[in-house]
Design a protein around this motif. Structure first.
Motif, short mmCIF file in Angstrom:
data_model
loop_
_atom_site.label_atom_id
_atom_site.label_comp_id
_atom_site.label_asym_id
_atom_site.label_seq_id
_atom_site.Cartn_x
_atom_site.Cartn_y
_atom_site.Cartn_z
N SER A 42 32.37 44.16 39.42
CA SER A 42 32.23 43.46 38.15
C SER A 42 33.42 42.56 37.85
O SER A 42 33.32 41.67 37.01
N TYR A 43 34.54 42.79 38.50
CA TYR A 43 35.77 42.10 38.12
C TYR A 43 36.37 41.22 39.21
O TYR A 43 37.50 40.79 39.10
N ILE A 44 35.62 40.96 40.28
CA ILE A 44 36.05 40.00 41.29
C ILE A 44 34.99 38.91 41.35
O ILE A 44 33.87 39.15 41.77
N PRO A 45 35.32 37.70 40.91
CA PRO A 45 34.32 36.62 40.89
C PRO A 45 33.82 36.29 42.31
O PRO A 45 34.62 36.26 43.26
N SER A 46 32.53 36.04 42.43
CA SER A 46 31.93 35.79 43.75
C SER A 46 32.53 34.53 44.41
O SER A 46 32.69 34.49 45.63
N LYS A 47 32.86 33.52 43.61
CA LYS A 47 33.43 32.29 44.19
C LYS A 47 34.76 32.58 44.88
O LYS A 47 35.03 32.07 45.98
N LEU A 48 35.60 33.39 44.25
CA LEU A 48 36.89 33.74 44.86
C LEU A 48 36.69 34.66 46.06
O LEU A 48 37.37 34.53 47.07
N LEU A 82 35.64 35.95 33.60
CA LEU A 82 36.67 36.95 33.31
C LEU A 82 37.55 36.50 32.15
O LEU A 82 37.95 37.32 31.31
N GLU A 83 37.85 35.21 32.10
CA GLU A 83 38.65 34.68 30.98
C GLU A 83 37.92 34.87 29.66
O GLU A 83 38.53 35.21 28.64
N VAL A 89 45.37 40.23 33.85
CA VAL A 89 46.28 41.07 34.66
C VAL A 89 45.92 42.55 34.54
O VAL A 89 46.09 43.31 35.50
N LEU A 90 45.42 42.97 33.38
CA LEU A 90 45.05 44.38 33.25
C LEU A 90 43.78 44.70 34.04
O LEU A 90 43.62 45.82 34.55
N LEU A 91 42.88 43.72 34.17
CA LEU A 91 41.73 43.91 35.06
C LEU A 91 42.19 44.08 36.50
O LEU A 91 41.67 44.90 37.25
N LYS A 127 45.17 45.22 37.50
CA LYS A 127 45.85 46.52 37.64
C LYS A 127 44.83 47.66 37.75
O LYS A 127 45.07 48.66 38.43
N SER A 128 43.69 47.51 37.08
CA SER A 128 42.71 48.60 37.06
C SER A 128 41.72 48.55 38.22
O SER A 128 40.85 49.41 38.34
N LEU A 129 41.85 47.54 39.10
CA LEU A 129 40.92 47.43 40.22
C LEU A 129 40.83 48.70 41.08
O LEU A 129 39.74 49.14 41.42
N PRO A 130 41.96 49.32 41.46
CA PRO A 130 41.85 50.56 42.26
C PRO A 130 41.05 51.64 41.54
O PRO A 130 40.26 52.35 42.17
N TYR A 131 41.25 51.76 40.23
CA TYR A 131 40.50 52.75 39.46
C TYR A 131 39.01 52.41 39.45
O TYR A 131 38.15 53.27 39.67
#
Length: 304
Positions: A189-195, A132-133, A172-174, A176-180
């Motif tokens: 696509s925007y939540i890493p599997s490790k976390l 993501l970084e 941080v914008l990723l 904020k946009s998670l609900p969308y």
């Protein structure tokens, strides 16, 4: 500018300003703090970002969105060979390229990162936050590098600070946009599997890995958001540690740190629950006047 006079340039730049105001309001306010000679090019660059960032969202079919991104990839090549393109954002970008010697590699990196993102399958989950970084660096930091370049600012320290601010902003914008993205079925696509695994959100269903985002997993998601927000905050702190060595003329470009700080504060107030409706209110969760006051305060004090 290719294929037109000052009237068509004014029209193209006006389009860019309007696009940024409509779809990226907090950064629109940041760009108003730039010196006049930098502002036009900055709006052209930011409008290019709006066009490519929204390509997948405005298309009814993902294939059409991808075609739009491929069109922009081709457009960048054409702009550097002085070929006219009948699109206001491309026309403004053409002017910025010729007037300010904007580097091609950073523009290419930005659109190529978005193309790779668009081509991912729904179940293609990033493994780590580093992925993501990298995406944030390619799409947001590059924009800040180009803006510094448009201002004729050549400073390794400013670029270093811009890299950290871009990564923080992208992360941080990723969030904020998670609900969308949940409604578009692209949230994985925007939540890493490790976390996701660390906080009990990763499950195997139908032979493939999925991330749980129902009401029962809300606490786990808040923990994931906290972890990502913490990385964003660390980047912000690293950028600010460089403030004493950053040339003063670069500091207005780095005011993009302010939206990051505001959004981090807003997330903290709702215990990092990105689904809390307060995050979507005003400008990044605060009243517009308060956001503008914070921005002015940082600007007046030559801080970021």
């Amino acid at each position: 500018m290719s294929g037109g006079g000052s009237g068509s340039l004014r029209s193209a730049l006006s389009y860019c300003v309007q696009q940024v105001r409509n779809y990226d309001y907090h950064h629109y306010l940041c760009l108003l703090e730039l010196p006049t000679e930098m502002r036009k090019a900055a709006f052209a660059l930011r409008a290019f970002n709006v066009e490519t960032a929204r390509a997948m969202d405005v298309a009814s079919d993902p294939k059409i969105g991808l075609m739009r991104l491929l069109w922009w990839q081709d457009a960048i090549e054409k702009l550097y060979t002085k070929k006219p393109i009948n699109h206001p954002a491309a026309q403004a970008l053409s002017w910025a390229i010729s007037e300010h010697n904007i580097s091609k590699p950073w523009l290419k990196r930005s659109v190529e990162a978005r193309i790779r993102d668009a081509q991912r399958e729904v179940d293609d989950i990033p493994e780590s936050i580093e992925e993501l970084e990298k995406y944030a660096e390619d799409t947001v930091s590059t924009l800040l590098y180009n803006t510094l370049q448009a201002g004729g600012i050549s400073s390794t320290t400013a670029d270093h600070a811009a890299s950290h601010i871009g990564k923080a902003s992208g992360l941080v914008l990723l969030l904020k946009s998670l609900p969308y993205h949940c409604t578009r079925n692209r949230h994985q696509s925007y939540i890493p599997s490790k976390l996701a695994e660390k906080h009990g959100l990763l499950v195997k269903q139908g032979g493939r890995l999925e991330i749980l985002l129902d009401n029962d997993s809300r606490e786990g998601l808040c923990n994931v958001v906290f972890d990502i927000a913490s990385v964003a905050n660390a980047h912000l702190l690293k950028a600010r540690e460089l403030a004493g060595k950053v040339p003063n003329e670069a500091k207005p470009v780095l005011l993009h740190s302010v939206p990051v700080q505001v959004l981090l504060d807003s997330l903290s107030k709702v215990q990092f629950d990105v689904f809390d409706p307060r995050i979507q209110r005003g400008v990044l969760g605060v009243p517009p006047l308060l956001f503008q006051f914070k921005l002015k305060w940082y600007s007046w004090r030559a801080m970021f």
